[in-house]
Design an enzyme around this catalytic site. Structure first.
Site, PDB file in Angstrom:
ATOM      1  CG  HIS A  96      45.356  31.911  43.460  1.00  0.00           C
ATOM      2  ND1 HIS A  96      44.153  31.641  44.068  1.00  0.00           N
ATOM      3  CD2 HIS A  96      45.172  33.043  42.727  1.00  0.00           C
ATOM      4  CE1 HIS A  96      43.271  32.561  43.703  1.00  0.00           C
ATOM      5  NE2 HIS A  96      43.862  33.429  42.886  1.00  0.00           N
ATOM      6  CD  GLU A 165      45.484  37.408  43.726  1.00  0.00           C
ATOM      7  OE1 GLU A 165      44.834  37.971  42.844  1.00  0.00           O
ATOM      8  OE2 GLU A 165      45.526  36.178  43.855  1.00  0.00           O
TER       9      GLU A 165
HETATM   10  C1  PEP Z   1      42.261  36.008  41.563  1.00  0.00           C
HETATM   11  O1  PEP Z   1      41.619  34.995  41.782  1.00  0.00           O
HETATM   12  O2  PEP Z   1      43.501  35.931  41.446  1.00  0.00           O
HETATM   13  C2  PEP Z   1      41.588  37.298  41.406  1.00  0.00           C
HETATM   14  C3  PEP Z   1      42.274  38.400  41.519  1.00  0.00           C
HETATM   15  O3  PEP Z   1      40.221  37.255  41.155  1.00  0.00           O
HETATM   16  P1  PEP Z   1      39.208  38.503  40.967  1.00  0.00           P
HETATM   17  O4  PEP Z   1      39.870  39.532  40.103  1.00  0.00           O
HETATM   18  O5  PEP Z   1      38.021  37.885  40.290  1.00  0.00           O
HETATM   19  O6  PEP Z   1      38.901  39.017  42.318  1.00  0.00           O
END
Ligand code: PEP
Length: 247
Positions: A96, A165
């Protein structure tokens, strides 16, 4: 099969299990439930009790991270994949951006993936470019590098899920356009196929997903599910995402 993974980050105490109870009662009656899986990654402190409680239900508990060693060691405060697995977690996030920011290197991530798999944890491997990299059109090279420096052919692809992400999207309310995301997801799957051949592992999207913007995300068939941060701390918001996805 789609995945809806809720990442609670540093949130939750024992009684927050109420949130999971509500998600579970929705899930157990949902006519679409065979089409998707729900996984929640609470903090380490809650994994054992939550995993026990949901043992015979279809909500799986995962960890948000794990240490890069297998079983036991003299690293203060570290928690190994073995320890996580022994208290009932079935998944772990690895890589992450919060943990990459705190110093996780590709070598450490490779060890985490390897030892997590060895201990029967499925791995949700997170990748993503930051704002500057996106601005400088480095997204594809960053993603390629993040994948190729960590994932190896010898890893069981059926036990690996990749979560794309974009860092600039996490917690900001900003999301990629449909065209951008289609291109990126296709690219990620292409790189994954270059390692694992034929079929790519599942690729999820994460970053500011909510009950409204899911309408756009659901049009992108290449996306195999979502990693949801902020909205997963509310049963209503999390359930709304699933409801609107299948609407
Ligand atoms: C995350 O931290 O993995 C994430 C997707 O956060 P958010 O949905 O709040 O953007």
């Amino acid at each position: 099969m789609k995945y809806f993974i809720g990442n609670w980050k540093m949130f939750g105490v024992p009684k927050s299990i109420n949130i999971l109870n509500k998600i579970n009662s929705f899930y157990s009656k949902d006519k679409n439930r065979k089409k998707y899986g729900v996984i929640i990654t609470p903090p380490y402190t809650l994994i054992e009790s939550y995993a026990k409680f949901f043992k015979n239900k279809k909500i799986y508990i995962g960890s948000q991270n794990c240490y890069q060693k297998d079983q036991f060691s003299s690293n203060t405060a570290a928690i190994s994949p073995y320890m996580i697995s022994k208290v009932g977690a079935k998944y772990t996030l690895v890589g992450h951006s919060d943990n990459r920011d705190e110093g996780d290197t590709n070598e450490m991530l490779k060890n985490k993936v390897q030892f997590a798999l060895k201990n029967n944890l499925k791995v949700v491997f997170c990748i993503g470019e930051n704002k500057k990299e996106k601005k400088n059109k480095k997204t594809f090279s960053v993603l390629r590098n993040q994948i190729l420096k960590v994932l190896e052919k010898k890893f069981n692809k059926n036990k690996i899920i990749v979560a794309y992400e974009p860092i600039w999207s996490i917690g900001t309310g900003k999301i990629p356009t449909r065209v951008e995301l289609e291109k990126t997801t296709t690219f990620i799957k292409k790189v994954l196929r270059s390692i694992f051949k034929k079929k790519s592992p599942a690729v999820l999207y994460g970053g500011s997903v909510d009950g409204k913007n899911i309408e756009m995300f659901k049009k992108i068939k290449e996306i195999d599910g979502f990693l949801i941060g902020g909205a997963s701390k509310s049963s209503k918001k999390f359930i709304d995402i699933i409801k609107n996805y299948y609407r």
